[in-house]
Design an enzyme around this catalytic site. Sequence first.
Site, PDB file in Angstrom:
ATOM      1  N   ASP A 269       0.872  -1.187   0.000  1.00 21.21           N
ATOM      2  CA  ASP A 269       0.000   0.000   0.000  1.00 21.21           C
ATOM      3  C   ASP A 269       0.902   1.229   0.000  1.00 21.21           C
ATOM      4  O   ASP A 269       2.121   1.116   0.181  1.00 21.21           O
ATOM      5  CB  ASP A 269      -0.890  -0.019   1.256  1.00 21.21           C
ATOM      6  CG  ASP A 269      -1.785   1.210   1.372  1.00 21.21           C
ATOM      7  OD1 ASP A 269      -2.365   1.623   0.352  1.00 21.21           O
ATOM      8  OD2 ASP A 269      -1.903   1.772   2.477  1.00 21.21           O
ATOM      9  N   SER A 270       0.286   2.395  -0.128  1.00 20.34           N
ATOM     10  CA  SER A 270       1.059   3.640  -0.043  1.00 20.34           C
ATOM     11  C   SER A 270       1.574   3.876   1.374  1.00 20.34           C
ATOM     12  O   SER A 270       2.521   4.625   1.567  1.00 20.34           O
ATOM     13  CB  SER A 270       0.174   4.814  -0.456  1.00 20.34           C
ATOM     14  OG  SER A 270      -0.968   4.863   0.378  1.00 20.34           O
TER      15      SER A 270
ATOM     16  N   CYS B 210      -4.329  -1.531  -1.906  1.00 21.70           N
ATOM     17  CA  CYS B 210      -4.538  -0.090  -2.086  1.00 21.70           C
ATOM     18  C   CYS B 210      -5.505   0.059  -3.252  1.00 21.70           C
ATOM     19  O   CYS B 210      -5.260  -0.470  -4.337  1.00 21.70           O
ATOM     20  CB  CYS B 210      -3.201   0.571  -2.411  1.00 21.70           C
ATOM     21  SG  CYS B 210      -3.339   2.307  -2.877  1.00 21.70           S
TER      22      CYS B 210
ATOM     23  N   GLU C 169      -2.376   8.823   8.316  1.00 19.02           N
ATOM     24  CA  GLU C 169      -0.917   8.596   8.323  1.00 19.02           C
ATOM     25  C   GLU C 169      -0.240   9.377   9.453  1.00 19.02           C
ATOM     26  O   GLU C 169       0.846   9.020   9.874  1.00 19.02           O
ATOM     27  CB  GLU C 169      -0.299   8.976   6.969  1.00 19.02           C
ATOM     28  CG  GLU C 169      -0.590   7.976   5.848  1.00 19.02           C
ATOM     29  CD  GLU C 169       0.143   6.636   5.995  1.00 19.02           C
ATOM     30  OE1 GLU C 169       1.276   6.615   6.503  1.00 19.02           O
ATOM     31  OE2 GLU C 169      -0.431   5.603   5.593  1.00 19.02           O
TER      32      GLU C 169
ATOM     33  N   CYS D 210     -10.975   2.869   0.241  1.00 17.54           N
ATOM     34  CA  CYS D 210      -9.554   3.123   0.498  1.00 17.54           C
ATOM     35  C   CYS D 210      -9.218   2.255   1.701  1.00 17.54           C
ATOM     36  O   CYS D 210      -9.975   2.233   2.686  1.00 17.54           O
ATOM     37  CB  CYS D 210      -9.338   4.601   0.808  1.00 17.54           C
ATOM     38  SG  CYS D 210      -7.699   4.960   1.466  1.00 17.54           S
TER      39      CYS D 210
ATOM     40  N   HIS E 119      -7.204   2.551   3.974  1.00 10.91           N
ATOM     41  CA  HIS E 119      -6.977   3.271   5.240  1.00 10.91           C
ATOM     42  C   HIS E 119      -8.278   3.421   6.043  1.00 10.91           C
ATOM     43  O   HIS E 119      -8.233   3.565   7.260  1.00 10.91           O
ATOM     44  CB  HIS E 119      -6.446   4.682   4.969  1.00 10.91           C
ATOM     45  CG  HIS E 119      -4.989   4.764   4.627  1.00 10.91           C
ATOM     46  ND1 HIS E 119      -4.477   4.306   3.439  1.00 10.91           N
ATOM     47  CD2 HIS E 119      -3.937   5.261   5.326  1.00 10.91           C
ATOM     48  CE1 HIS E 119      -3.167   4.544   3.412  1.00 10.91           C
ATOM     49  NE2 HIS E 119      -2.817   5.111   4.550  1.00 10.91           N
TER      50      HIS E 119
END
Length: 274
Positions: free
Chosen positions: A11-12, A74, A153, A185, A187
Amino acid sequence: MSDARPIGVFDSGVGGLTVLAEIRDRLPFEHTVYFGDTARVPYGVRQLREVREFAFEIIRYLIGMDVKLVVVACNTATAAALKAAQTEFDVPVVGVIEPGARAAALETRTRHVGVLATQGTVTSRAYRRAVHYLDAGIEVHEQAAPDLVPLIERGIVEGRELDEALQGYTRHFRESEVDAVVLGCTHYPLISAPINRALGPEVRLISSAGQTALEVGRILSRRGYLRRPRDPEDTGASTFVCSADPDEFASLGSRFLNEEIHVVDPAAVFDSTA
Ligand code: DGL
């Protein structure tokens, strides 16, 4: 037959840990390698072409670690790169959009589905296509939420700033007939409680993490790639790699996974990708 090669997940940033957690829950004997591209997060505001380049770089890195399957954990990278990666690489590559779209199409009664996602994912229209592939009569309402990934994040998963952002991002869903919202997403499952509060109790939240883990299990099983240790105590191990500060990633990752994790120094990543 037992295949001890790890599953690669990327993932990012820390979002894909929500998918990793489901994979480890459902496939406890599998080894995993997780890559968080924290030097280049967020992906959602970038051009899809650039995200595809990042995804290819990371997949090559994971293949260098001898993974037997790659999970693009992601949505933005799935939208940008899944099909191209499946064509390019020999290992099976699994994305997160189709499983989430399928779950949403099954759940909705009003046939109005909301998708909360990054700008990149919304622009790609990948969810709309995936839902319509299953049921062309479902109305898909897509909302980009660019502020959420940077907040998460930074470790912000509750509080006023987040609640205010969510009020704005969910307004259209609340004012329409949407009865199921896809967390588009990886996240967002980390903030499912505040999202739930913003949407109200009648709206179901759909996360693709569980469905994706099931899909991974099916592929490994059909191809004879499952790890089958003799000793049932011999559960899989996880390796974590990131492209920026490993201590920051370890502290956030440990908090989200609820266990102490050790993260490989990014210098080692750049060495082996060079
Ligand atoms: N977890 C990523 C996704 O599912 C976040 C993308 C980003 O870095 O903006 O889309």
